[in-house]
Design a protein around this motif. Structure first.
Motif, mmCIF file in Angstrom:
data_model
loop_
_atom_site.group_PDB
_atom_site.id
_atom_site.type_symbol
_atom_site.label_atom_id
_atom_site.label_comp_id
_atom_site.label_asym_id
_atom_site.label_seq_id
_atom_site.Cartn_x
_atom_site.Cartn_y
_atom_site.Cartn_z
ATOM 1 N N TRP A 95 0.853 -1.196 0.000
ATOM 2 C CA TRP A 95 0.000 0.000 0.000
ATOM 3 C C TRP A 95 0.879 1.233 0.000
ATOM 4 C CZ3 TRP A 95 -4.629 -0.549 3.917
ATOM 5 C CH2 TRP A 95 -5.489 -1.556 3.459
ATOM 6 N N PRO A 96 0.646 2.114 -0.975
ATOM 7 C CA PRO A 96 1.499 3.292 -1.028
ATOM 8 C C PRO A 96 1.284 4.224 0.163
ATOM 9 C CG PRO A 96 -0.008 3.197 -2.916
ATOM 10 C CD PRO A 96 -0.329 2.045 -2.041
ATOM 11 N N LEU A 97 2.266 5.075 0.347
ATOM 12 C CA LEU A 97 2.212 6.074 1.416
ATOM 13 C C LEU A 97 1.668 7.376 0.835
ATOM 14 C CD1 LEU A 97 3.180 6.210 4.408
ATOM 15 C CD2 LEU A 97 5.290 7.215 3.544
ATOM 16 N N GLU A 127 0.796 11.572 1.715
ATOM 17 C CA GLU A 127 0.959 12.716 2.612
ATOM 18 C C GLU A 127 -0.386 13.436 2.691
ATOM 19 O OE1 GLU A 127 3.729 13.112 4.294
ATOM 20 O OE2 GLU A 127 4.761 11.525 3.193
ATOM 21 N N SER A 133 1.125 11.474 7.544
ATOM 22 C CA SER A 133 1.062 10.550 6.418
ATOM 23 C C SER A 133 0.298 9.296 6.821
ATOM 24 C CB SER A 133 2.471 10.205 5.945
ATOM 25 O OG SER A 133 3.227 9.689 7.012
ATOM 26 N N LEU A 134 -0.092 8.529 5.838
ATOM 27 C CA LEU A 134 -0.791 7.270 6.101
ATOM 28 C C LEU A 134 -0.660 6.345 4.894
ATOM 29 C CD1 LEU A 134 -3.492 7.638 4.195
ATOM 30 C CD2 LEU A 134 -4.356 8.875 6.165
ATOM 31 N N HIS A 135 -0.999 5.091 5.101
ATOM 32 C CA HIS A 135 -1.000 4.120 4.005
ATOM 33 C C HIS A 135 -2.427 3.892 3.535
ATOM 34 C CE1 HIS A 135 3.159 2.665 4.157
ATOM 35 N NE2 HIS A 135 3.084 2.953 5.450
ATOM 36 N N LEU A 142 -8.389 9.787 10.480
ATOM 37 C CA LEU A 142 -7.163 9.901 11.275
ATOM 38 C C LEU A 142 -6.852 11.340 11.681
ATOM 39 C CD1 LEU A 142 -4.943 8.247 12.507
ATOM 40 C CD2 LEU A 142 -3.644 8.453 10.383
ATOM 41 N N SER A 182 3.232 10.094 -1.605
ATOM 42 C CA SER A 182 4.540 10.595 -1.145
ATOM 43 C C SER A 182 5.569 10.541 -2.266
ATOM 44 C CB SER A 182 5.041 9.757 0.033
ATOM 45 O OG SER A 182 4.074 9.727 1.045
ATOM 46 N N GLY A 236 -5.824 5.822 16.484
ATOM 47 C CA GLY A 236 -5.241 6.964 15.780
ATOM 48 C C GLY A 236 -3.839 7.280 16.286
ATOM 49 N N TYR A 282 -0.354 7.572 14.163
ATOM 50 C CA TYR A 282 0.582 8.712 14.119
ATOM 51 C C TYR A 282 2.000 8.213 14.395
ATOM 52 C CZ TYR A 282 -3.636 11.518 15.422
ATOM 53 O OH TYR A 282 -4.880 12.070 15.535
ATOM 54 N N SER A 323 3.622 6.024 11.730
ATOM 55 C CA SER A 323 4.088 6.912 10.662
ATOM 56 C C SER A 323 5.425 7.542 11.028
ATOM 57 C CB SER A 323 3.080 8.041 10.407
ATOM 58 O OG SER A 323 1.956 7.554 9.744
ATOM 59 N N ARG A 354 6.007 -0.645 8.382
ATOM 60 C CA ARG A 354 4.954 -0.949 9.338
ATOM 61 C C ARG A 354 4.798 -2.452 9.557
ATOM 62 N NH1 ARG A 354 0.033 2.963 9.558
ATOM 63 N NH2 ARG A 354 1.862 4.166 8.979
ATOM 64 N N THR A 406 5.304 1.945 -6.641
ATOM 65 C CA THR A 406 5.168 1.822 -5.197
ATOM 66 C C THR A 406 5.919 2.983 -4.548
ATOM 67 O OG1 THR A 406 5.157 -0.543 -5.461
ATOM 68 C CG2 THR A 406 5.549 0.291 -3.257
ATOM 69 N N ALA A 407 5.284 3.592 -3.589
ATOM 70 C CA ALA A 407 5.919 4.732 -2.922
ATOM 71 C C ALA A 407 7.108 4.258 -2.107
ATOM 72 C CB ALA A 407 4.900 5.399 -2.010
ATOM 73 N N PRO A 408 8.089 5.120 -1.917
ATOM 74 C CA PRO A 408 9.206 4.732 -1.053
ATOM 75 C C PRO A 408 8.720 4.592 0.377
ATOM 76 C CG PRO A 408 9.321 7.062 -1.582
ATOM 77 C CD PRO A 408 8.196 6.495 -2.380
ATOM 78 N N ALA A 464 8.707 12.025 3.348
ATOM 79 C CA ALA A 464 9.937 11.861 2.590
ATOM 80 C C ALA A 464 10.528 13.211 2.255
ATOM 81 C CB ALA A 464 9.649 11.093 1.316
#
Lengths: 96, 335
Positions: A7-9, A11, A27-29, A43, A58, B80, B84, B87, B96, B326-328, B333
């Motif tokens: 799952w991408p991240l 912002e 940020s979140l996934h 969130l 992101s 929540g 946070y 993250s 994660r 796919t995001a880093p 970032a």
């Protein structure tokens, strides 16, 4: 079991009220943009913190490098004349 | 750009910490600083999500709709807070899934306090007042932690914790001023939660393994004993208003010190619970793993839905690029 590691991240940017800019909240996934928005709502706006949300992958953000922070921002460093306080104005001059 | 030497980087890092500036994700930092932060933030994140369990235990049995709505909101907040913090940990380059895996396999810990059971409804109030109260005492200084993403997460968390503590206090007050049975139930809950809450500040300063280095790095701002004393001093008058007693015969005001003296803490119990021998250690991890496993289909379905839409969108755009990159790993970032 399949793990959803991919799952991408995203912002998250929140506009706290009309008239203000969106500011970065965190940020979140999420698997896609729609879910990212919903997750961001749950969130980051559980207490009416926002009237508008942006989610941005992101990976889509290009950033300046922290290693060259001095040289990158250096051009502005020696130009104090860009600030109003640079100029000396005689006492008593008003509205200036 | 000139070559930056290892010495330059260390100097820049030390100078930033000394000047009370924040370290941000893409800044250079010592490996040990990064490892310490990952360990602490992960433990903190795990505590938030494990902490949902003892209180969720009472959602279906809350005594009124008002209390039930409050408790649901509180447990949702804990989720929540976990997010946070996960993250923030991710900005240090730890994924994660890796963090959850370490929690599930016992390689990373969560706060020992959540290995105690919630036996009565009054425990929900006692947790809000004492456990969240101790957490706030610990966490307020973390809002000034040297690592930016952690400090920012803590600012959000502390704002929300205040609700947690006040709802607990109000709930205990209602019981304490209720029937004799309700008063007794409130007192019993305080009797059971007081000492474990004092243990939440960690071992005494002279036995605390990580304290000195964390203080030097400004991850930590006050010593364990200092925060514990602050918490005791805060609680004594609050207990008086509640009409409840704190279960410590040695607790008394010390005029010379300007603080309350309190009795010795049973560190043997603390170490046993930490080792896994508390009343609920096994139950908490078992339930966490089960929730994760039983939620797998939801994650898979969401991923499948996203992939389907992605394919549809790309098919609609002639010559479009293949599936989204796919995001880093790193959050913030760019921060």
């Amino acid at each position: 079991m399949t793990e959803s590691t991919d799952w991408p991240l995203w912002e998250v940017f929140v506009r706290s009220r009309r008239g203000l800019s969106h500011t970065h909240a965190g940020s979140l996934h999420a698997p896609d943009a729609e879910m990212a928005l919903r997750n961001a709502r749950d969130l980051y706006t559980r207490r009416n913190e926002g009237v508008s949300l942006w989610v941005v992958p992101s990976a889509a953000i290009t950033a300046s490098s922290p290693d060259e922070k001095d040289s990158f921002f250096e051009p502005a460093g020696d130009k104090p004349y860009r600030h109003p306080t640079f100029y000396e104005i005689p006492e008593g001059v008003k509205h200036l | 750009m000139e070559t930056v030497t290892a010495q330059d980087r260390t100097t820049a890092f030390d100078a930033a910490v000394a000047a009370d500036e924040r370290i941000e994700p893409r800044d250079w930092m010592p490996d040990a600083y990064r490892a310490t932060l990952v360990r602490q933030i992960a433990q903190h994140a795990h505590s938030e999500i494990i902490g949902m369990q003892p209180e969720a235990n009472w959602i279906t049995r809350a005594p009124s709709l008002r209390r039930k709505a409050i408790l649901i909101a509180k447990v949702q907040d804990e989720a929540g807070h976990g997010l946070y913090l996960y993250s923030a940990a991710e900005t240090l380059g730890t994924g994660r899934d890796e963090l959850l895996d370490k929690l599930h396999s016992g390689r990373q810990k969560y706060s020992s306090i959540f290995n105690y059971p919630t036996l009565t409804w009054a425990d929900v109030g006692a947790i809000g007042w004492l456990v969240d109260g101790a957490a706030i005492t610990n966490q307020v200084p973390l809002c000034r932690c040297s690592y930016g993403p952690y400090a920012r997460a803590m600012v959000r968390i502390c704002k929300e914790e205040s609700f947690h503590q006040r709802q607990g206090y109000e709930s205990l007050l209602a019981l304490s001023r209720g029937t004799p049975e309700q008063h007794e139930m409130a007192q019993d809950a305080v009797n059971r939660w007081w000492w474990p809450s004092l243990m939440m500040f960690g071992p005494p300063d002279d036995e605390s393994a990580h304290s000195a280095q964390s203080m030097a790095w400004k991850i930590k701002r006050h010593s364990n004993d200092e925060l514990r004393q602050r918490f005791v001093d805060i609680c004594v008058p609050q207990a008086e208003t509640l009409g409840l007693t704190l279960p410590d015969p040695e607790l008394k005001w010390n005029e010379d010190r300007g603080h309350h003296d309190f009795g010795p803490i049973d560190w043997t119990e603390f170490r046993e619970v930490l080792k896994g021998n508390g009343p609920c250690n096994e139950q908490r991890i078992t339930q966490r793993k089960r929730a994760h496993d039983e939620g797998a289909w939801v994650r898979e379905a969401a991923a499948a839905y996203a992939a389907k839409h992605d394919t549809a969108r790309h098919t609609a755009q002639a010559g479009a690029a293949p599936a989204a990159a796919t995001a880093p790993l790193h959050g913030e970032a760019t921060a």
